[in-house]
Design an enzyme around this catalytic site. Structure first.
Site, PDB file in Angstrom:
ATOM      1  N   HIS A 109      36.517  51.892  43.704  1.00 38.25           N
ATOM      2  CA  HIS A 109      37.028  50.523  43.604  1.00 38.25           C
ATOM      3  C   HIS A 109      38.554  50.513  43.608  1.00 38.25           C
ATOM      4  CE1 HIS A 109      37.190  51.894  39.406  1.00 38.25           C
ATOM      5  NE2 HIS A 109      38.147  50.996  39.249  1.00 38.25           N
TER       6      HIS A 109
ATOM      7  N   HIS B  67      48.347  52.930  34.096  1.00 37.41           N
ATOM      8  CA  HIS B  67      48.066  51.758  34.933  1.00 37.41           C
ATOM      9  C   HIS B  67      49.289  50.841  35.034  1.00 37.41           C
ATOM     10  CE1 HIS B  67      43.669  52.604  34.589  1.00 37.41           C
ATOM     11  NE2 HIS B  67      43.595  51.909  35.687  1.00 37.41           N
TER      12      HIS B  67
ATOM     13  N   ASP C  73      42.047  48.749  41.946  1.00 32.94           N
ATOM     14  CA  ASP C  73      42.634  47.964  40.855  1.00 32.94           C
ATOM     15  C   ASP C  73      43.771  47.124  41.409  1.00 32.94           C
ATOM     16  OD1 ASP C  73      41.006  49.170  38.988  1.00 32.94           O
ATOM     17  OD2 ASP C  73      42.589  50.337  38.023  1.00 32.94           O
TER      18      ASP C  73
ATOM     19  N   GLU D  92      40.365  53.992  42.640  1.00 30.45           N
ATOM     20  CA  GLU D  92      39.710  54.877  41.675  1.00 30.45           C
ATOM     21  C   GLU D  92      38.279  55.161  42.123  1.00 30.45           C
ATOM     22  OE1 GLU D  92      42.083  53.518  37.629  1.00 30.45           O
ATOM     23  OE2 GLU D  92      40.366  52.317  38.261  1.00 30.45           O
TER      24      GLU D  92
ATOM     25  N   HIS E 143      34.629  47.278  38.477  1.00 27.54           N
ATOM     26  CA  HIS E 143      35.255  48.616  38.482  1.00 27.54           C
ATOM     27  C   HIS E 143      34.198  49.713  38.547  1.00 27.54           C
ATOM     28  CE1 HIS E 143      39.305  46.943  37.571  1.00 27.54           C
ATOM     29  NE2 HIS E 143      38.531  45.949  37.158  1.00 27.54           N
TER      30      HIS E 143
ATOM     31  N   HIS F 257      44.828  43.514  36.844  1.00 23.89           N
ATOM     32  CA  HIS F 257      44.017  44.287  35.900  1.00 23.89           C
ATOM     33  C   HIS F 257      44.770  44.519  34.577  1.00 23.89           C
ATOM     34  CE1 HIS F 257      40.931  46.877  34.509  1.00 23.89           C
ATOM     35  NE2 HIS F 257      41.333  48.013  35.002  1.00 23.89           N
TER      36      HIS F 257
HETATM   37 ZN   LIG Z   1      39.675  50.195  37.776  1.00 21.80          ZN
END
Ligand SMILES: [Zn+2]
Length: 219
Positions: free
Chosen positions: A55, A164, A57, A176, A51, A61
């Protein structure tokens, strides 16, 4: 007539000592072989969190049985995207989002004051984050991808988990660590490819956009 500009890199440079999320392994890029030291070739070793910097997700995650990054659908990582300028200095909230026409399948990249934070050496705790209510709003709308210009979509020690989980449970992919400082709000072509890390919950990515503007052809 559609006029296309040139590609703009919206990923941050990965380098030793760059800002990282607290608790994650810092980025270290070192030479195992170094021609400056007499070795016949240059070969680097990379040590970092998945991360780090820009990057993506994957659902895994935050969801135990969620998809891993190697299953990312390419249409969530490429195509038409909207860069949305956020005025709020604290969070991306429903009020600002409700004034926009957000549709199912949208790829949305949020440009906030965070894009200026990349010039700071240390991690900034009060970056602009997505409010939980706004995450629910985006999930309800059925958007495809959400991008944000700092290291997490949720607020630090605030709504990390809720923001998230809400997005990932709705099969929304999260990008992100974008740097949108040289990109104006508008419509863009977007490409972002996270590394194919087998079974991983996220991966570093290169991301680029290219402006798309519609104009009436000159007569
Ligand atoms: Zn992340």
């Amino acid at each position: 007539m559609t006029v296309e500009g040139s590609w703009i890199d919206i990923s941050v440079p990965l380098k030793t000592g760059m800002v990282h999320y607290p608790g994650d392994t810092p980025v270290r890029i070192e030479r195992d072989s170094d021609m400056a030291k007499g070795d016949p070739v240059n070969v680097s070793r990379i040590i970092m969190s998945a991360h780090s910097g820009t990057h993506v997700d994957a659902p895994l995650h935050f969801l135990e049985k969620g998809n891993s990054i190697d299953h990312v659908p390419f249409d969530a990582m490429g195509g038409r995207a909207r860069v949305i300028g956020i005025r709020d200095q604290e969070s991306i909230g429903c009020q600002e989002l409700e004034s926009l026409r957000i549709d199912s399948g949208d790829i949305l990249l949020f440009k906030t004051r965070n894009s200026t934070l990349w010039h700071q050496d240390g991690f900034c705790r009060d970056y602009v984050h997505l409010s939980t209510a706004a995450a629910v709003f985006l999930a309800t709308k059925g958007v495809k991808t959400v991008g944000i210009d700092y290291l997490s979509v949720g607020g630090y020690e605030r709504n990390e988990m809720e923001a998230h989980r809400t997005l990932l449970e709705a099969s929304i992919w999260i990008v992100e660590g974008l740097d949108l400082s040289s990109v104006e709000p508008g419509i863009y072509d977007f490409m972002c490819l996270p590394l194919r890390l087998e079974g991983a919950e996220g991966a570093p990515a290169r991301a680029v956009v290219r402006p798309v503007s519609s104009r009436t052809p000159a007569l």
